[in-house]
Design a protein around this motif. Structure first.
Motif, short mmCIF file in Angstrom:
data_model
loop_
_atom_site.label_atom_id
_atom_site.label_comp_id
_atom_site.label_asym_id
_atom_site.label_seq_id
_atom_site.Cartn_x
_atom_site.Cartn_y
_atom_site.Cartn_z
N ALA A 186 0.71 -1.03 0.08
CA ALA A 186 0.24 -0.05 -0.19
C ALA A 186 0.91 1.25 0.15
CB ALA A 186 -1.05 -0.08 1.27
N VAL A 187 0.30 2.32 -0.49
CA VAL A 187 1.17 3.68 -0.55
C VAL A 187 0.00 4.39 0.17
CG1 VAL A 187 1.86 5.59 -2.01
CG2 VAL A 187 2.35 2.97 -2.42
N ARG A 188 0.70 5.34 1.06
CA ARG A 188 -0.10 6.35 1.83
C ARG A 188 -0.19 7.83 0.94
NH1 ARG A 188 4.01 5.38 5.33
NH2 ARG A 188 4.96 7.48 5.03
N ARG A 189 -1.15 8.32 1.30
CA ARG A 189 -1.24 9.74 0.43
C ARG A 189 -0.39 10.66 0.80
NH1 ARG A 189 -8.06 10.76 0.76
NH2 ARG A 189 -8.53 8.39 0.35
N ASP A 190 0.29 10.84 1.74
CA ASP A 190 1.40 11.59 1.78
C ASP A 190 2.61 11.38 1.29
OD1 ASP A 190 2.36 9.53 3.83
OD2 ASP A 190 2.06 10.40 5.68
N GLU A 191 2.68 10.13 0.56
CA GLU A 191 3.98 9.64 0.01
C GLU A 191 3.80 9.99 -1.50
OE1 GLU A 191 5.57 5.76 1.14
OE2 GLU A 191 3.55 5.53 1.74
N LEU A 192 2.87 10.87 -1.84
CA LEU A 192 2.43 10.93 -3.45
C LEU A 192 3.12 12.07 -3.85
CD1 LEU A 192 -1.23 10.08 -3.42
CD2 LEU A 192 0.67 8.59 -4.30
#
Length: 313
Positions: A186-192
């Motif tokens: 999964a990827v967190r939104r703050d990593e985008l």
């Protein structure tokens, strides 16, 4: 006496803005709509349309007549609703407007089911962006709308319009094969931040959602490519030109070179059916909404883990 079909043509032009768009909504050719309005001009001895560039504009007299036409068409709708209600079975013409991925991924099976079970019902589909479709149903240009909103951008229902939840559509991050996010659980939104984004043009619901989400996480989006259709967006990702957030409904199988990565939290868009309050008792409306809701679990299962909206109280 004024002809109702000619008034309907004028009303459609007032709602859709052009003769061509009105013709598409009515199921006629542009020349047929133009002829109807020309006859209405002769009947009323009034100029209704004037040339403006490559298009036309309604005169002040035409706007007044179109407003009266809307009232007459509402009366006709009430009369037809009462007749259909007395018969107790879905019948007559039902015009449906749906956004692109619902028109591709949900409506074909729903329309086919309705055609088999209710041969007296003439359901007709038009693909329309959600920003426009809700206004069309409110103005009486279509009978039923399938629209969507996002978890951070609710869809407002105008006065005189009712709605029912159909279900929830999940959205994934699509990245090129070999991207640093590929293979992640999964990827967190703050990593985008720092990504090159591929998305729909401004004014589209998905574009607005992306801008709000990334800015809410402290990132200014770098939009490098824009396209209307999801298959085009996926093809651009497959070419290694950027990343995209694309819902699962109507997306189809992903091509080689594209990897699907879940976001945490996962973005959700909610699907709704909307219709005018005055038509709420019409069997065709009730049965179509029921069929949309009945088909959604199967559609959602094909596109990912089913998440169905709670039934309205």
């Amino acid at each position: 006496m004024l002809d109702l079909q000619r008034l309907r043509a004028l009303h459609a032009v007032s709602v859709h803005g052009t003769v061509g768009a009105a013709a598409a909504a009515l199921g006629f050719t542009p020349s047929a709509v133009s002829q109807q309005i020309a006859k209405l001009e002769r009947e009323t001895r009034t100029v209704l349309l004037e040339r403006e560039g490559r298009g036309v504009r309604l005169t002040d007299e035409a706007w007044q007549l179109a407003a009266t036409a809307a009232e007459l068409l509402a009366l006709v709708e009430r009369a037809e609703t009462r007749l259909e209600e007395r018969r107790g079975v879905p019948s007559g013409r039902l015009t449906i407007a749906a956004f692109a991925s619902a028109a591709r991924g949900l409506l074909p099976s729903v329309l086919a089911d309705l055609a088999v079970r209710h041969p007296a019902l003439d359901a007709r589909l038009t693909e329309v962006d959600p920003h426009l479709s809700v206004d069309l149903v409110a103005k009486g240009a279509v009978d039923l709308v399938v629209a969507h909103d996002w978890d951070i951008a609710p869809l407002p229902a105008p006065s005189g319009v009712e709605q029912a939840s159909i279900g929830e559509d999940l959205c994934d991050l699509l990245v090129p094969e070999g991207h640093r996010f590929a293979g992640r659980a999964a990827v967190r939104r703050d990593e985008l931040g720092g990504q090159r984004w591929i998305c729909q043009p401004p004014g589209r619901v998905c574009h607005d959602w992306l801008m709000r989400t990334l800015r809410g996480a402290g990132h200014e989006p770098d939009i490098v490519h824009q396209a209307d259709e999801n298959p085009t967006l996926v093809a651009l990702v497959a070419a290694g030109l950027g990343v995209a957030l694309i819902p699962r409904l109507g997306r189809g199988p992903l091509p080689a070179g594209v990897v699907e990565v879940p976001l945490d939290p996962m973005p959700v868009r909610r699907l709704y059916a909307l219709w005018r309050t005055g038509a709420a008792r019409r069997p065709a409306i009730a049965e179509t909404v029921r069929t949309l809701r009945a088909h959604w679990p199967t559609i959602a299962t094909r596109t990912g883990p089913p998440r169905q909206a709670a039934a309205p109280a």
